[in-house]
Write an enzyme that holds these catalytic residues in place. Structure first.
Site, short mmCIF file in Angstrom:
data_model
loop_
_atom_site.label_atom_id
_atom_site.label_comp_id
_atom_site.label_asym_id
_atom_site.label_seq_id
_atom_site.Cartn_x
_atom_site.Cartn_y
_atom_site.Cartn_z
N ASN A 6 63.82 59.20 36.73
CA ASN A 6 64.37 60.07 37.24
C ASN A 6 65.53 60.94 36.82
OD1 ASN A 6 63.66 59.78 41.44
ND2 ASN A 6 62.96 61.37 39.50
N GLN A 38 66.40 65.91 40.49
CA GLN A 38 67.38 66.92 40.94
C GLN A 38 68.86 67.12 41.32
OE1 GLN A 38 64.75 63.72 41.98
NE2 GLN A 38 63.34 65.82 42.99
N CYS A 67 66.75 61.27 48.13
CA CYS A 67 66.31 61.09 47.05
C CYS A 67 67.17 59.70 47.12
CB CYS A 67 66.91 62.38 46.33
SG CYS A 67 66.65 61.78 44.80
N ASN A 188 55.75 65.44 49.37
CA ASN A 188 55.77 64.36 47.90
C ASN A 188 54.08 63.87 47.37
OD1 ASN A 188 58.61 64.47 47.03
ND2 ASN A 188 58.96 63.71 48.89
N GLU A 206 56.33 65.39 42.63
CA GLU A 206 57.07 65.57 43.33
C GLU A 206 57.11 66.49 44.38
OE1 GLU A 206 61.93 64.23 43.49
OE2 GLU A 206 60.62 62.34 42.04
N CYS A 215 60.32 57.93 41.33
CA CYS A 215 60.77 58.41 42.37
C CYS A 215 61.16 57.35 44.04
CB CYS A 215 59.11 59.04 43.30
SG CYS A 215 59.75 60.18 44.83
N GLY A 216 61.97 57.25 43.89
CA GLY A 216 62.63 55.85 44.95
C GLY A 216 61.94 56.15 46.23
N THR A 217 61.95 57.32 46.88
CA THR A 217 61.37 57.23 48.54
C THR A 217 59.72 57.34 48.37
OG1 THR A 217 61.37 59.71 47.97
CG2 THR A 217 63.07 59.14 49.72
#
Ligand SMILES: N[C@@H](CCC[C@H](N)C(=O)O)C(=O)O
Length: 284
Positions: A6, A38, A67, A188, A206, A215-217
């Site tokens: 990411n 990001q 994020c 997302n 995303e 994507c962590g979330t």
């Protein structure tokens, strides 16, 4: 930096009153050398007891509330600078904590998931957000349908599939679903295959950034939705194109995200225009 692929720009804005402007984000993303997912802008703390206020900017210039991989990069960068391993941050979504672990991995406490339809938010009432009415493809044979929705500070929809996640044209469906009217703040969009109660394979489109390697979330959202729909245990490995993240939904309702983060190179950029230069002494 990157958190499992990411692509993250960690911007040190401490000691300054200005902000990273959308124009700068768009210009940086338009350059092949600095294309990113990001920007994590580290500002002076606004609240006593926090190390910094962190603002999150997507590659299309829009702002995000959360994020996970970016927060892990911020912890990695600050720990490398100061040697301090535990941090408390403030974001627009609230207070988050992070820790650089002795094994080299970075953990962040992403807080509590929100499942009430207005909190996600959805534009119409759904009593049960574990399975909302949304589908793509032919009406009588949808390609993707009935996702689980949740907010991890930011809005997520997890579509459950039985087949290989790579067999779906997420590059085509992602933009349509991200901008579907059911998501008033966009969302997302993830495709998830549960291969074992402690293992999910996940791809994510995303909001504001498009297809990403991790994507962590979204990983947190998939685990929370997996538990809510009785597909998974409360801790699982989430395999994304960039590699593996470990997500645990603790009994106190907090979601813990753990994985690697690394520096690629350093430089300076103008937060108004995105004009940038690489620092000579910094190595990948
Ligand atoms: N890469 C992120 C998610 C970034 C924010 C997202 N695109 C949004 O707009 O909500 C992560 O690691 O969580």
């Amino acid at each position: 930096m990157n958190g499992l692929g990411n692509e993250i720009i960690v911007a040190d804005m401490r000691g300054r009153a200005d902000r990273v402007l959308p124009a700068a984000a768009i210009a940086l993303n338009g350059d092949i050398a600095t294309g990113f997912d990001q920007i994590m802008a580290i500002h002076d703390p606004r609240t006593p007891g926090t190390a910094a206020y962190v603002e999150i900017i997507n590659s299309d210039g829009s702002r995000a509330q959360a994020c996970g991989n970016g927060m892990r990069c911020v912890v990695h960068a600050l720990a490398a600078e100061s040697g301090t391993t535990s941090y408390v941050f403030e974001t627009i979504a609230g207070i988050l904590t992070g820790e650089a672990r002795a094994d080299g991995l970075i953990s962040v406490d992403m807080g509590k998931p929100r499942t009430y339809w207005q909190d996600i938010p959805l534009s119409e009432e759904f009593y049960d957000t574990r399975k909302i009415e949304l589908q793509i493809g032919p009406i009588d044979a949808p390609v993707l349908h009935s996702p689980s929705a949740v907010s991890m500070g930011n809005p997520h929809a997890t579509f459950w599939v039985d087949q290989d996640v790579w067999s779906y044209a997420l590059d085509r469906f992602g933009p349509l679903l991200e901008n579907h009217p059911i998501f008033p703040e966009r969302a997302n969009i993830s495709i998830a295959q549960v291969v074992a109660p402690d293992h999910i394979i996940l791809r994510t489109w995303e909001r504001g950034a498009g297809l990403t390697r991790a994507c962590g979330t979204a990983a947190c959202a998939a685990l929370v939705n997996g538990v809510r729909t009785k597909r998974t245990e409360r801790q699982a490995t989430i395999t994304m194109p960039g590699g593996d993240l470990i997500v645990a939904w603790r009994e106190d309702d907090h979601v813990l995200l753990t994985g690697p983060a690394e520096l690629e190179f350093a430089g300076r950029f103008d937060p108004a225009t995105g004009a940038w230069s690489r620092s000579e002494q910094d190595v990948a």
